[in-house]
Design an enzyme around this catalytic site. Structure first.
Site, mmCIF file in Angstrom:
data_model
loop_
_atom_site.group_PDB
_atom_site.id
_atom_site.type_symbol
_atom_site.label_atom_id
_atom_site.label_comp_id
_atom_site.label_asym_id
_atom_site.label_seq_id
_atom_site.Cartn_x
_atom_site.Cartn_y
_atom_site.Cartn_z
ATOM 1 N N LYS A 55 49.387 -15.141 53.237
ATOM 2 C CA LYS A 55 48.883 -16.317 53.950
ATOM 3 C C LYS A 55 49.211 -17.623 53.247
ATOM 4 C CE LYS A 55 44.402 -16.824 53.945
ATOM 5 N NZ LYS A 55 42.975 -16.709 54.317
ATOM 6 N N THR A 72 35.296 -12.954 45.170
ATOM 7 C CA THR A 72 35.658 -14.183 44.455
ATOM 8 C C THR A 72 35.292 -14.129 42.975
ATOM 9 O OG1 THR A 72 33.585 -15.132 45.294
ATOM 10 C CG2 THR A 72 35.612 -15.679 46.478
ATOM 11 N N TYR A 94 40.821 -23.016 46.351
ATOM 12 C CA TYR A 94 41.315 -21.887 47.132
ATOM 13 C C TYR A 94 42.693 -22.206 47.704
ATOM 14 C CZ TYR A 94 36.497 -20.589 46.580
ATOM 15 O OH TYR A 94 35.286 -20.283 46.018
ATOM 16 N N GLU A 110 23.332 -17.054 52.155
ATOM 17 C CA GLU A 110 24.410 -16.714 53.074
ATOM 18 C C GLU A 110 23.890 -16.613 54.504
ATOM 19 O OE1 GLU A 110 27.468 -16.744 52.221
ATOM 20 O OE2 GLU A 110 27.014 -17.002 50.092
ATOM 21 N N ASN A 116 27.736 -24.664 51.892
ATOM 22 C CA ASN A 116 28.494 -24.475 50.661
ATOM 23 C C ASN A 116 29.974 -24.359 51.005
ATOM 24 O OD1 ASN A 116 29.426 -23.660 48.093
ATOM 25 N ND2 ASN A 116 29.030 -21.501 48.585
ATOM 26 N N ASN A 154 42.556 -19.146 58.266
ATOM 27 C CA ASN A 154 42.480 -17.693 58.329
ATOM 28 C C ASN A 154 43.438 -17.076 59.331
ATOM 29 O OD1 ASN A 154 40.300 -17.198 56.406
ATOM 30 N ND2 ASN A 154 39.018 -18.302 57.878
ATOM 31 N N HIS A 214 82.449 -42.749 68.356
ATOM 32 C CA HIS A 214 82.608 -41.689 69.357
ATOM 33 C C HIS A 214 83.251 -40.443 68.745
ATOM 34 C CE1 HIS A 214 82.314 -45.161 72.092
ATOM 35 N NE2 HIS A 214 83.328 -45.676 71.429
ATOM 36 N N ALA A 216 87.897 -42.939 68.373
ATOM 37 C CA ALA A 216 87.277 -41.761 68.984
ATOM 38 C C ALA A 216 88.114 -40.513 68.724
ATOM 39 C CB ALA A 216 87.122 -41.982 70.481
ATOM 40 N N ASN A 260 88.922 -31.733 55.858
ATOM 41 C CA ASN A 260 88.597 -31.736 54.433
ATOM 42 C C ASN A 260 88.581 -30.350 53.792
ATOM 43 O OD1 ASN A 260 86.307 -31.174 56.038
ATOM 44 N ND2 ASN A 260 84.926 -31.710 54.373
#
EC number: 2.7.7.23
Length: 450
Positions: free
Chosen positions: A20, A74, A95, A146, A161, A215, A350, A367, A373
């Protein structure tokens, strides 16, 4: 202060074969945005896990890397890098999937942590819909509850938090191994370290976007859209005219001068600088380029190029890496340049390719001109000096030099140098065979086939 960036997660909801944190926002892996911000505060380390070999490729050499072999929460990630921390350190926890945390907010967090001499300083935010987030409960002491454990009364609290902390090194070292995994996920959560102290302080950010994590791909797109809107509004407040902010895509590091006009469906990327009074777009992409004042770029692509003042580019031109256009140059439709410099007042208007070319002032490129090259193995240079006139439908076979004031005739294939003030003609003499068609019956036969 040291910073530890946690970036070991599986990122399953991205539904990608890539980790991720290396998915790009504004053409840069999201973890690199976090690293760049963290470097303002001192040494930086990252904790990697899932497909760490791929993530390691985008991590700068001066950033330390630690591995979390199993993703067990964590706190477990911090344990994996505990040797990065010394007792006298303050450790900032960030994070890898929260890319837009700002330097200003982290500076406030650091200032509060030092001032309060707290064991832990928490970054909080206020959300109208805090569902899913841990709530900050203040009842004589600061606690985090929580969402799944919250009562109906606690769920009414809107302060949440963010998961971003500064923790004293000695406190972390003494207590990180006390954290247990007594939860349904059997993981070790860093929030549990707050159980071991009452010496906690907080700082609140009102900018929800800077603490928003990614996420899945929908969240990635939505976050990028919000940040783009802020970028465009900031530029408009600085005097840039953006006709439709929802249809212009500008990277955060881009600088644009006042009274420049940006049309829809324009992409301006990387370390690009654009001066004042320019007209950019529509349908234009500019990347890693420096552009002067009063420049017009219309329906064209410019990459790693330098454009001076009063230049006109497009429509449908492509300036590739290494192109330099001096003042008052005109590059027109279906012209491509690469590793070429074009002097003041010169024109290629052009159907032209100019590669590995050095072109002087006041040169006209007809043009259909091509600098040949490449011989199949090596690139060769073309030099066109001041005031030269290159006729239409020329092939300039490099290496070759066209001198000052020289002219090449239309339809020429130039294989040798052309001296100053000379006319070069390199084409077959025209032969007209009168009545040839009538003698062969060609026109009659052609008409019969219709």
């Amino acid at each position: 202060m040291k910073t530890l960036i946690l970036a070991a997660g599986l990122g399953k909801r991205m539904n990608s074969k890539y980790p991720k944190v290396i998915h790009k926002i504004f053409n840069k892996p999201m973890i690199n945005w976090v690293i760049e911000t963290a470097k303002n505060f001192g040494k930086v380390a990252v904790v990697l896990g899932h497909k760490y070999e791929l993530v390691k490729k985008v991590i700068p050499e001066d950033v330390e890397i630690y591995l979390q072999n199993q993703q067990l929460g964590t706190a477990h990630a911090v344990m994996s890098a505990i040797e990065f921390v010394s007792p006298n350190d303050n450790l900032l926890i960030l994070y890898g999937d929260v890319p837009f945390i700002s330097h200003e907010t982290l500076k406030r967090l650091e200032k509060e942590h030092v001032k309060s001499n707290s064991d832990v300083t928490i970054l909080t935010s206020i959300l109208e819909n805090p569902t899913g987030y841990g709530r900050i409960v203040r009842d004589g002491k600061i606690r985090i509850i929580e969402d799944k454990d919250a009562t109906e009364e606690v769920k009414k609290i809107k302060e949440i938090n963010t998961g971003i902390y500064i923790i004293k090194g000695n406190f972390l070292i003494e207590n990180i191994n006390k954290i247990e995994n007594n939860n349904t996920q059997k993981e070790y959560y860093l929030t549990d370290i707050l159980k071991f102290t009452d010496n906690i302080s907080t700082v609140t950010t009102n900018d929800v976007d800077e603490i928003t994590g990614v996420n899945n791909r929908i969240q990635l797109a939505n976050l990028e859209k919000k940040i783009r809107r802020k970028i465009n509004e900031k530029l408009m407040n600085q005097g840039v005219r953006i006709i439709d902010p929802n249809a212009v895509y500008i990277d955060p590091q881009v600088k644009i001068g006042r009274d420049t006009l940006i049309y829809p469906f324009t992409f301006i990327e990387g370390e690009t600088e654009i001066g004042e009074d320019c007209v950019i777009g529509p349908l234009t992409r500019i990347k890693e380029s420096k552009i002067g004042n009063k420049v017009t770029i219309n329906r064209s692509e410019v990459e790693k190029s330098v454009i001076e003042d009063n230049v006109s580019v497009g429509p449908f031109a492509r300036l590739r890496e290494g192109t330099t256009l001096d003042e008052n140059v005109k590059i027109g439709n279906f012209v491509e340049t690469k590793k070429s410099s074009i002097g003041k007042n010169s024109k290629a208007q052009h159907l032209t390719y100019l590669g590995d070319a050095t072109i002087g002032n006041n040169v006209n490129i007809g043009a259909g001109t091509i600098t040949c090259n490449y011989d199949g193995q090596t690139k060769h240079p073309t030099y066109i000096e001041d005031n030269a006139f290159i006729g239409s439908n020329n092939s300039l076979v490099a290496p070759v030099k066209i001198g000052k004031n020289a002219i090449t005739a239309a339809g020429s294939t130039i294989t040798n140098n052309v001296p100053e003030n000379s006319l070069a003609i390199a084409r077959q003499k025209q032969i007209n065979k009168e009545n040839w068609v009538l003698r062969k019956g060609g026109q009659k036969n052609a008409n019969n086939k219709k």
